[in-house]
Enzyme design. Sequence first.
Site, PDB file in Angstrom:
ATOM      1  CG  ASP A   1      -1.226   1.107   1.305  1.00 50.05           C
ATOM      2  OD1 ASP A   1      -2.625   1.807  -0.037  1.00 50.05           O
ATOM      3  OD2 ASP A   1      -1.508   1.536   2.249  1.00 50.05           O
TER       4      ASP A   1
ATOM      5  CG  ASP B   1      -1.814   7.594   0.206  1.00 50.27           C
ATOM      6  OD1 ASP B   1      -0.704   8.416   0.220  1.00 50.27           O
ATOM      7  OD2 ASP B   1      -3.025   7.750  -0.566  1.00 50.27           O
TER       8      ASP B   1
END
Length: 297
Positions: free
Chosen positions: A88, A90
């Site tokens: 991922d 963020d």
Amino acid sequence: MSLPAVLTLIADRKSGPLKPEAIDMARGLVKGNAPIVLSPGEAVDIPCPPPRPGSANITTIRATLAPYRVDALLLKTRGRRRAVLVADMDSTIVTGETLDELADLLGCGEDVAAITRASMNGELDFETALEQRVALLAGKPASVLEQVWESVTLTEGARELVQTMRKHNGRTALVSGGFTWFTQRVAELCGFDENYGNELEIADGKITGRLAGPILGPDAKRDHLERLTSERGVQLRAALTTGDGANDIPMLASAGLGLAFHAKPNVRRIIPTQINFANLRAHLFAQGYHAKDFVTD
């Protein structure tokens, strides 16, 4: 003959070194052998027997070591090094939430952040939350994307993680519910082989409030994981995934090693393998890498 399991301990370096008493305590809980130092004062492996009924489980071990700000991972010794990394972006590879930071600069930060929290905590489905947040940006100048990019900071250990796995023939992908405008730049900065995200529609220098294409959500993240492992010619158990939000749960649960990284409470309730204190270097220690073997340039 090596033992079939290993307890890996990783300290939060900003809070101080890995204390000998924490190592001794953990070793006693798992009836482990002498520790193998992966990084002095930061990480050790404790070879141990596999968990048995009545023995300390990972929840007990983690709770015991929490006052020392030490992460604990109880894993199988065999097949520790992974052939695929799916991460991922963020609050994982970068320290902040790029959409929230974009909204702050555009004057709608509080509204967008509230929707983000609801989505990451699993209170609102990802697709609806993303559409609502993007709609709030309608008519705003796209030039602000550059301002957000200037403030983006990589999480400590991000480049080490990607470059070290690539050196050892790992396939690496950044797969984000954020915008491709950022994933492309973060991927280049870290050295990811591939990157995927949601495309923010821009027309005449302004954000339209819509996405240009299908939404990349939780299922799509898992789909990318399955595709990457298939193309690499390995099974899902040979993959490492990492993320912090509810939209990461499917890929975290599907991979051989899914690490909830400084994750939201609902993610920690579901995903037992967690990094709650240390930085992204922990993902390499989890695979048995020694710090001297990290790629740091």
